[in-house]
Design a protein around this motif. Structure first.
Motif, PDB file in Angstrom:
ATOM      1  N   LEU A  14      -0.937   2.303   7.000  1.00 42.27           N
ATOM      2  CA  LEU A  14      -0.981   3.494   6.179  1.00 42.27           C
ATOM      3  C   LEU A  14      -2.205   4.343   6.521  1.00 42.27           C
ATOM      4  O   LEU A  14      -2.116   5.576   6.562  1.00 42.27           O
ATOM      5  CB  LEU A  14      -0.997   3.118   4.698  1.00 42.27           C
ATOM      6  CG  LEU A  14      -0.815   4.268   3.705  1.00 42.27           C
ATOM      7  CD1 LEU A  14       0.508   4.991   3.948  1.00 42.27           C
ATOM      8  CD2 LEU A  14      -0.884   3.760   2.266  1.00 42.27           C
ATOM      9  N   TYR A  40      -7.295   9.962  -2.726  1.00 42.60           N
ATOM     10  CA  TYR A  40      -6.513   8.724  -2.634  1.00 42.60           C
ATOM     11  C   TYR A  40      -6.376   8.303  -1.168  1.00 42.60           C
ATOM     12  O   TYR A  40      -6.582   7.130  -0.825  1.00 42.60           O
ATOM     13  CB  TYR A  40      -5.131   8.941  -3.253  1.00 42.60           C
ATOM     14  CG  TYR A  40      -4.334   7.663  -3.443  1.00 42.60           C
ATOM     15  CD1 TYR A  40      -4.178   7.107  -4.705  1.00 42.60           C
ATOM     16  CD2 TYR A  40      -3.723   7.010  -2.365  1.00 42.60           C
ATOM     17  CE1 TYR A  40      -3.448   5.945  -4.895  1.00 42.60           C
ATOM     18  CE2 TYR A  40      -3.002   5.853  -2.541  1.00 42.60           C
ATOM     19  CZ  TYR A  40      -2.866   5.322  -3.809  1.00 42.60           C
ATOM     20  OH  TYR A  40      -2.149   4.164  -3.972  1.00 42.60           O
ATOM     21  N   LYS A  41      -6.031   9.253  -0.319  1.00 41.98           N
ATOM     22  CA  LYS A  41      -5.873   8.958   1.104  1.00 41.98           C
ATOM     23  C   LYS A  41      -7.197   8.487   1.717  1.00 41.98           C
ATOM     24  O   LYS A  41      -7.233   7.521   2.494  1.00 41.98           O
ATOM     25  CB  LYS A  41      -5.360  10.183   1.855  1.00 41.98           C
ATOM     26  CG  LYS A  41      -3.957  10.614   1.459  1.00 41.98           C
ATOM     27  CD  LYS A  41      -3.571  11.897   2.183  1.00 41.98           C
ATOM     28  CE  LYS A  41      -2.212  12.392   1.760  1.00 41.98           C
ATOM     29  NZ  LYS A  41      -1.842  13.660   2.434  1.00 41.98           N
ATOM     30  N   TYR A  61       1.094   4.169  -2.915  1.00 36.43           N
ATOM     31  CA  TYR A  61       0.842   5.575  -2.585  1.00 36.43           C
ATOM     32  C   TYR A  61       2.053   6.440  -2.931  1.00 36.43           C
ATOM     33  O   TYR A  61       1.894   7.554  -3.440  1.00 36.43           O
ATOM     34  CB  TYR A  61       0.504   5.721  -1.106  1.00 36.43           C
ATOM     35  CG  TYR A  61       0.499   7.164  -0.663  1.00 36.43           C
ATOM     36  CD1 TYR A  61      -0.485   8.047  -1.089  1.00 36.43           C
ATOM     37  CD2 TYR A  61       1.518   7.657   0.173  1.00 36.43           C
ATOM     38  CE1 TYR A  61      -0.472   9.386  -0.701  1.00 36.43           C
ATOM     39  CE2 TYR A  61       1.529   8.985   0.561  1.00 36.43           C
ATOM     40  CZ  TYR A  61       0.532   9.843   0.125  1.00 36.43           C
ATOM     41  OH  TYR A  61       0.558  11.161   0.494  1.00 36.43           O
ATOM     42  N   SER A  62       3.242   5.949  -2.659  1.00 35.03           N
ATOM     43  CA  SER A  62       4.461   6.717  -2.942  1.00 35.03           C
ATOM     44  C   SER A  62       4.581   7.011  -4.432  1.00 35.03           C
ATOM     45  O   SER A  62       4.930   8.131  -4.828  1.00 35.03           O
ATOM     46  CB  SER A  62       5.697   5.951  -2.452  1.00 35.03           C
ATOM     47  OG  SER A  62       5.674   5.782  -1.054  1.00 35.03           O
ATOM     48  N   PHE A 115      -2.269   8.254   7.740  1.00 34.78           N
ATOM     49  CA  PHE A 115      -3.054   9.304   7.100  1.00 34.78           C
ATOM     50  C   PHE A 115      -3.940  10.029   8.119  1.00 34.78           C
ATOM     51  O   PHE A 115      -4.092  11.248   8.065  1.00 34.78           O
ATOM     52  CB  PHE A 115      -3.918   8.723   5.988  1.00 34.78           C
ATOM     53  CG  PHE A 115      -3.153   8.334   4.747  1.00 34.78           C
ATOM     54  CD1 PHE A 115      -1.920   8.895   4.473  1.00 34.78           C
ATOM     55  CD2 PHE A 115      -3.662   7.407   3.852  1.00 34.78           C
ATOM     56  CE1 PHE A 115      -1.203   8.549   3.328  1.00 34.78           C
ATOM     57  CE2 PHE A 115      -2.965   7.051   2.715  1.00 34.78           C
ATOM     58  CZ  PHE A 115      -1.733   7.620   2.447  1.00 34.78           C
ATOM     59  N   LEU A 140      -5.092  13.859  -4.433  1.00 31.52           N
ATOM     60  CA  LEU A 140      -4.265  13.308  -3.356  1.00 31.52           C
ATOM     61  C   LEU A 140      -5.105  12.995  -2.128  1.00 31.52           C
ATOM     62  O   LEU A 140      -4.958  11.935  -1.505  1.00 31.52           O
ATOM     63  CB  LEU A 140      -3.149  14.288  -2.993  1.00 31.52           C
ATOM     64  CG  LEU A 140      -1.947  14.347  -3.945  1.00 31.52           C
ATOM     65  CD1 LEU A 140      -1.048  15.531  -3.591  1.00 31.52           C
ATOM     66  CD2 LEU A 140      -1.143  13.045  -3.881  1.00 31.52           C
ATOM     67  N   PHE A 160       2.097   7.111  -6.653  1.00 39.43           N
ATOM     68  CA  PHE A 160       1.039   8.055  -7.024  1.00 39.43           C
ATOM     69  C   PHE A 160       1.368   9.472  -6.556  1.00 39.43           C
ATOM     70  O   PHE A 160       1.248  10.439  -7.315  1.00 39.43           O
ATOM     71  CB  PHE A 160      -0.293   7.606  -6.427  1.00 39.43           C
ATOM     72  CG  PHE A 160      -1.439   8.542  -6.707  1.00 39.43           C
ATOM     73  CD1 PHE A 160      -2.101   8.499  -7.923  1.00 39.43           C
ATOM     74  CD2 PHE A 160      -1.837   9.478  -5.762  1.00 39.43           C
ATOM     75  CE1 PHE A 160      -3.151   9.371  -8.192  1.00 39.43           C
ATOM     76  CE2 PHE A 160      -2.887  10.360  -6.023  1.00 39.43           C
ATOM     77  CZ  PHE A 160      -3.541  10.295  -7.245  1.00 39.43           C
ATOM     78  N   SER A 161       1.779   9.611  -5.300  1.00 41.85           N
ATOM     79  CA  SER A 161       2.040  10.946  -4.743  1.00 41.85           C
ATOM     80  C   SER A 161       3.244  11.602  -5.409  1.00 41.85           C
ATOM     81  O   SER A 161       3.261  12.829  -5.600  1.00 41.85           O
ATOM     82  CB  SER A 161       2.254  10.862  -3.226  1.00 41.85           C
ATOM     83  OG  SER A 161       3.381  10.075  -2.908  1.00 41.85           O
ATOM     84  N   LEU A 163       0.834  -1.206   0.000  1.00 43.76           N
ATOM     85  CA  LEU A 163       0.000   0.000   0.000  1.00 43.76           C
ATOM     86  C   LEU A 163       0.868   1.255   0.000  1.00 43.76           C
ATOM     87  O   LEU A 163       0.591   2.226  -0.707  1.00 43.76           O
ATOM     88  CB  LEU A 163      -0.915   0.015   1.223  1.00 43.76           C
ATOM     89  CG  LEU A 163      -2.135  -0.909   1.224  1.00 43.76           C
ATOM     90  CD1 LEU A 163      -2.845  -0.838   2.576  1.00 43.76           C
ATOM     91  CD2 LEU A 163      -3.098  -0.546   0.110  1.00 43.76           C
ATOM     92  N   VAL A 166      -7.927   4.914   0.852  1.00 43.71           N
ATOM     93  CA  VAL A 166      -7.127   3.975   1.647  1.00 43.71           C
ATOM     94  C   VAL A 166      -7.723   3.814   3.040  1.00 43.71           C
ATOM     95  O   VAL A 166      -7.861   2.702   3.567  1.00 43.71           O
ATOM     96  CB  VAL A 166      -5.655   4.443   1.743  1.00 43.71           C
ATOM     97  CG1 VAL A 166      -4.891   3.607   2.776  1.00 43.71           C
ATOM     98  CG2 VAL A 166      -4.974   4.342   0.387  1.00 43.71           C
TER      99      VAL A 166
END
Length: 289
Positions: free
Chosen positions: A182, A169-170, A125-126, A186, A166, A128-129, A121, A173
């Motif tokens: 994760l 996305y968070k 995320y890394s 967040f 962004l 994507f961000s 996960l 998750v």
């Protein structure tokens, strides 16, 4: 009869353990870190506002080693550290702690953590961000260089949409993987944003944003979660809360500290940490009285 029962219980426990990796105790984290050979490497972690070393192992002639112990490490954000105490890359310490790390000191961004859902996960995320971050930087530069209102509005909207992506996305998750490490990170990082100021009897409620942010500042955060200490942003957020949202007088501070310590009381690491922090902070207050 006793022998049959013992064999049945043994088989049942073996099957249960095989089906449930979290039933394994201790940590067994294999690492391959090229080109290092015959040298010690460390696992470090954040600890409040500082950093600490949590474990070590020796790499053999094939650059392989194992971080092994009978107890699990407290979950959170960890990093691999060389013998020269140089941080190589970060990873998440999950609940299972039966995974492997593969990395190269010359290609730190390509390090892989295998067999850890939390790190899968984190990796997604890394990626994507980082992609979205590069886009936002480009749009921000273009916005600052825009020479007409049309271009300014277009890039401003792109920036708003990028930041919204962004946050979406968070949120996804946190909703789809609520028990993941994760998601906890967040929730801890999140700063509430007050909605539009309501109007009552023809007058805007000017204190509403302050009240809203204060009331929702700790949404989703459990103060008894020891993993909070293994992040770099929990304690700064706590300091900001007392600095900007709690009046600096005893009548305001005491109930807030009591409430936080009450919620943290079952935390093995975080309760004594917070107790010490608050004691030291208010034995030498910033303001007289």
């Amino acid at each position: 009869m006793k022998l049959i029962l013992s064999l049945f219980l043994f088989c049942f426990w073996t099957t249960l353990t095989a089906q449930n990796p979290s039933a394994k105790t201790g940590r067994n984290i294999a690492i391959t870190l090229t080109p290092l050979k015959n040298t010690k490497v460390y696992l470090g972690s954040y600890y409040g506002k500082s950093m600490t070393l949590a474990d070590s192992c020796v790499l053999d002639a094939n650059s392989k080693g194992v971080f092994r112990g009978k107890n699990k490490l407290t979950g959170g954000i960890y990093f691999v550290v060389s013998a020269q105490y140089t941080i190589q890359f970060e990873l998440l310490m999950d609940a299972g702690q039966q995974f492997s790390i593969v990395g190269d000191t010359s290609k730190k961004e390509e390090a892989k953590v295998l067999g850890s859902p939390d790190n899968d996960l984190f990796k997604a995320y890394s990626i994507f961000s980082n992609q979205k971050g590069r886009q936002l930087q480009e749009w921000d530069r273009a916005y600052k260089l825009a020479t007409n209102a049309s271009d300014s509005a277009r890039y401003r909207n792109l920036i708003l949409e990028g930041n919204k992506a962004l946050e979406t996305y968070k949120t996804n998750v946190m909703e789809k993987h609520p028990r993941s490490l994760l998601a906890m990170l967040f929730h801890t990082m999140k700063r509430p944003v007050a909605p539009a100021v309501p109007v009552r009897n023809g007058q805007a409620d000017s204190s509403y944003p302050y009240r809203y942010v204060r009331e929702h500042f700790w949404d989703g955060v459990l103060f008894n979660d020891d993993r909070l200490l293994r992040t770099p942003f929990f304690e700064p957020k706590l300091d900001d809360y007392f600095k900007y949202y709690i009046s600096p007088d005893a009548d305001s501070i005491i109930p807030e500290v009591k409430n936080i310590l009450l919620m943290a009381r079952t935390g093995k690491e975080i309760y004594p940490y917070l107790l010490t922090k608050f004691t030291n902070k208010y034995m030498n207050p910033e303001f007289m009285g």
